[in-house]
Design an enzyme around this catalytic site. Sequence first.
Site, PDB file in Angstrom:
ATOM      1  N   ALA A 169      10.727  22.725  41.151  1.00  0.00           N
ATOM      2  CA  ALA A 169      12.108  22.244  41.080  1.00  0.00           C
ATOM      3  C   ALA A 169      12.573  22.308  39.624  1.00  0.00           C
ATOM      4  O   ALA A 169      12.693  21.293  38.932  1.00  0.00           O
ATOM      5  CB  ALA A 169      12.223  20.832  41.639  1.00  0.00           C
ATOM      6  N   ASN A 170      12.781  23.535  39.177  1.00  0.00           N
ATOM      7  CA  ASN A 170      13.185  23.817  37.799  1.00  0.00           C
ATOM      8  C   ASN A 170      14.225  24.925  37.827  1.00  0.00           C
ATOM      9  O   ASN A 170      14.165  25.809  38.674  1.00  0.00           O
ATOM     10  CB  ASN A 170      11.982  24.309  36.975  1.00  0.00           C
ATOM     11  CG  ASN A 170      10.822  23.357  37.012  1.00  0.00           C
ATOM     12  OD1 ASN A 170      10.912  22.249  36.518  1.00  0.00           O
ATOM     13  ND2 ASN A 170       9.716  23.793  37.615  1.00  0.00           N
TER      14      ASN A 170
ATOM     15  N   ASP B  17      11.594  19.533  36.652  1.00  0.00           N
ATOM     16  CA  ASP B  17      10.883  18.449  37.324  1.00  0.00           C
ATOM     17  C   ASP B  17      10.020  17.728  36.292  1.00  0.00           C
ATOM     18  O   ASP B  17       9.979  18.114  35.127  1.00  0.00           O
ATOM     19  CB  ASP B  17      10.072  18.966  38.510  1.00  0.00           C
ATOM     20  CG  ASP B  17       9.011  19.995  38.138  1.00  0.00           C
ATOM     21  OD1 ASP B  17       8.457  19.948  37.015  1.00  0.00           O
ATOM     22  OD2 ASP B  17       8.708  20.859  38.985  1.00  0.00           O
TER      23      ASP B  17
ATOM     24  N   HIS C 188      28.621  31.025  24.993  1.00  0.00           N
ATOM     25  CA  HIS C 188      28.406  31.967  26.081  1.00  0.00           C
ATOM     26  C   HIS C 188      26.992  32.536  26.028  1.00  0.00           C
ATOM     27  O   HIS C 188      26.542  32.979  24.998  1.00  0.00           O
ATOM     28  CB  HIS C 188      29.444  33.088  25.997  1.00  0.00           C
ATOM     29  CG  HIS C 188      29.397  34.027  27.135  1.00  0.00           C
ATOM     30  ND1 HIS C 188      29.630  35.364  26.983  1.00  0.00           N
ATOM     31  CD2 HIS C 188      29.165  33.841  28.467  1.00  0.00           C
ATOM     32  CE1 HIS C 188      29.546  35.970  28.149  1.00  0.00           C
ATOM     33  NE2 HIS C 188      29.262  35.061  29.072  1.00  0.00           N
TER      34      HIS C 188
END
Length: 131
Positions: free
Chosen positions: A121-122, A28, A20
Amino acid sequence: MKKNGILNSHIASVLAELGHTDTIVIADCGLPIPSGVKRIDLSLKIGVPSFLETLNTIIQDMEVEAAILATEIQEKNPGINKSIEDLLAGKELTYVSHEQFKELTKEAKVVIRTGEASPYANIILQAGVIF
């Protein structure tokens, strides 16, 4: 041999070991990966596999509690941002500067590098619990 789910043994192992609040990064092909953080490189060529394809596959196998994105994705890559919001509907999404994002990757269990070649794009995914 596994019948379904993630076949990549490295990713399957990392997901099975998450507790957890542990985090993983899906990146990217241009995100710098900090020294000391495990790297799983899936990139074959520009665009393959895509960020969204990888994210969609991983969230089918991982209990995600929250996610962190770079604020810049909202302006520089709104299509990917919208897809993330749709895929993670109901999950807590936090936006930080790209510089803060890169600092947070130092705490991740793994960075999974895709072939994605679009800006920001991460994502950092935080593990939840299934009970």
